[in-house]
Design an enzyme around this catalytic site. Structure first.
Site, PDB file in Angstrom:
ATOM      1  CE1 TYR A  48      35.798  21.071  20.908  1.00 29.73           C
ATOM      2  CE2 TYR A  48      35.280  20.234  18.736  1.00 29.73           C
ATOM      3  CZ  TYR A  48      35.525  20.023  20.075  1.00 29.73           C
ATOM      4  OH  TYR A  48      35.495  18.747  20.564  1.00 29.73           O
TER       5      TYR A  48
ATOM      6  CG  ASP B 277      29.924  25.526  17.564  1.00 32.43           C
ATOM      7  OD1 ASP B 277      29.152  25.471  18.538  1.00 32.43           O
ATOM      8  OD2 ASP B 277      30.877  24.737  17.397  1.00 32.43           O
TER       9      ASP B 277
ATOM     10  CE  LYS C  55      31.499  19.544  24.399  1.00 33.10           C
ATOM     11  NZ  LYS C  55      32.035  20.303  23.278  1.00 33.10           N
TER      12      LYS C  55
ATOM     13  NE  ARG D 203      20.284   4.807   7.908  1.00 31.70           N
ATOM     14  CZ  ARG D 203      19.630   4.555   6.767  1.00 31.70           C
ATOM     15  NH1 ARG D 203      19.097   5.545   6.083  1.00 31.70           N
ATOM     16  NH2 ARG D 203      19.528   3.327   6.308  1.00 31.70           N
TER      17      ARG D 203
HETATM   18  C1  LIG Z   1      32.498  19.984  21.970  1.00 26.91           C
HETATM   19  C2  LIG Z   1      32.326  20.937  20.889  1.00 26.91           C
HETATM   20  C3  LIG Z   1      32.067  20.509  19.581  1.00 26.91           C
HETATM   21  C4  LIG Z   1      32.034  19.042  19.189  1.00 26.91           C
HETATM   22  O1  LIG Z   1      31.002  18.343  19.797  1.00 26.91           O
HETATM   23  P1  LIG Z   1      31.071  16.776  20.184  1.00 26.91           P
HETATM   24  O2  LIG Z   1      29.730  16.560  20.816  1.00 26.91           O
HETATM   25  O3  LIG Z   1      32.225  16.597  21.111  1.00 26.91           O
HETATM   26  O4  LIG Z   1      31.250  16.004  18.940  1.00 26.91           O
HETATM   27  C5  LIG Z   1      31.879  21.474  18.603  1.00 26.91           C
HETATM   28  N1  LIG Z   1      31.941  22.790  18.888  1.00 26.91           N
HETATM   29  C6  LIG Z   1      32.203  23.231  20.133  1.00 26.91           C
HETATM   30  C7  LIG Z   1      32.267  24.700  20.388  1.00 26.91           C
HETATM   31  C8  LIG Z   1      32.392  22.337  21.177  1.00 26.91           C
HETATM   32  O5  LIG Z   1      32.654  22.789  22.401  1.00 26.91           O
END
Ligand SMILES: *Cc1c(COP(=O)(O)O)cnc(C)c1O
Length: 380
Positions: A98, A170, A195, A46
């Protein structure tokens, strides 16, 4: 070193791993001490794991940051970052974002006293006024999901700093290959590595990258204290995905721009929201702060929800699914899928209409993708 070289080599030293050319998966929970009161470089997974460490160094190098952190999911990364704040803090958030981030703010953190205040970050006067009323941070998404609006990273980070607030971005939609927010003064970059960074739709993961040593210290502490870190197997897969990030992003970008141009000439399409099109109101800003547009964008179909549903049911290569950034093309209906947790009134304010569709253009042959959309659009 340049991006493509870093994506293959950053963080990995074969001498640390018995000469292994790729990073091994250290599938272990704990590490033997060298002697009494003498821990080795790792003690418990961890707190730190060698596979995760390579990924974290690689992510930092790609974003041009000093330190990176890998998390179990994008939401785990966001949760960890929000734990930097105190009860009574306000975070300014762009009012199109998001859906999961909205849900996190509203259902998990509001009741703990950390309040998201939704404003239009494209309006610099409004941002100044909101900052003057007091804010601990500005939470940026650019492009926004799903409306593909852009936020001026430099202007927003500068404004935040003038008022003693942090700027968090983000960067999931573009990946560091197309946009590096730290360069524009942003303090913390956050990713869903699920992603584009992993890119193969076989992992959920998250990341945060920073330049400031004090933030690195605090985020590292929270990652261990909260236990939000990524496991070694997932880190290995994300590292493997990253090796082709540059090549994939180039091809996602090319395919998506071609699909966007084709859709914008299609008689059944009302509008296409893609920052690479000259019709996009912030196309100039895109050229200033992005090196490409990625593979995800949205469009509005001429017709109501029923026509949209018929179209969505008519695709064969595009898969009807949430998520984005993988090699396979996906299509989705934000108001009934990714943004279903956003209340109706808020959706209307954002401009999330029933005829809005978001696609993540994959790496299939462009002709096949256009044929697929063409057949589906005949049903509108
Ligand atoms: C998918 C996504 C998230 C969240 O990520 P997870 O891996 O699904 O927890 C946050 N911000 C954006 C822009 C996303 O596309």
């Amino acid at each position: 070193m340049k991006f493509k070289t870093l994506s293959i080599h950053a963080g990995h030293r074969s001498g640390d791993h018995q000469g292994a050319v790729t990073t091994p998966i250290y599938q272990t929970s704990t590490f033997a001490f060298r002697g009494v009161n003498q821990p080795g470089p790792f003690d418990y997974s961890r707190s730190g794991n060698p596979t995760r460490k390579v990924l974290e160094e690689c992510l930092a190098a790609l974003e041009g940051g000093a330190a990176g952190f890998a998390f179990g999911t994008g939401m785990a990364a966001e949760t960890t970052l929000l734990m930097l704040f105190q009860s009574g803090d306000t975070i300014l958030v762009h009012n199109d974002l998001y859906g999961g981030t909205y849900r996190l703010f509203e259902t998990a953190f509001r009741s703990k006293g950390i309040r998201a205040r939704y404003i239009d970050l494209r309006d610099s006067g409004g941002l100044e006024a909101a900052l003057a009323e007091g804010a601990a941070a500005v939470w940026i998404e650019s492009p926004t999901n799903p409306l593909m609006n852009l936020v001026d990273l430099k202007q927003t980070a500068d404004a935040a700093h003038r008022h003693g607030a942090l700027a968090i971005c983000d960067n999931t939609f573009l990946s560091p290959y197309f946009q590096r927010p730290l360069q524009f003064g942003v303090d913390i970059v956050v990713h869903s590595t699920t992603k584009y960074i992993n890119g193969h739709s076989d992992v959920v993961g998250g990341a945060a990258i920073v330049n400031r040593p004090d933030l690195a210290e605090r985020i590292g502490f929270l990652q261990n204290a909260l236990g939000t870190c990524a496991g070694p197997q997932d880190c290995f897969l994300v590292l493997r995905g990253i090796k082709t990030l540059a090549l994939r992003m180039e091809e996602h970008n090319r395919n998506a721009l071609a699909v966007a141009q084709w859709l914008s000439r299609h008689p059944k399409i009302e509008s296409v929201l893609h920052p690479g099109l000259e019709s996009h109101p912030q196309h100039r800003l895109a050229l200033q702060q992005m090196r490409g547009y990625g593979g995800t964008f949205s469009f509005r179909v001429g017709g109501g929800q029923e026509a949209v549903f018929r179209m969505l049911a008519g695709v064969r290569i595009f898969t009807l699914a949430e998520s984005l950034g993988g090699v396979e093309s996906l299509i989705e209906h934000p108001i009934t899928m990714t943004h279903a947790s956003v209340p109706e009134e808020f959706r209307q304010r954002m401009g999330l209409s029933p005829n809005l569709i978001r696609i993540s253009v994959g790496l299939e042959d462009l002709d096949d993708l256009l044929d697929d959309l063409s057949v589906a659009l005949e049903r509108v």
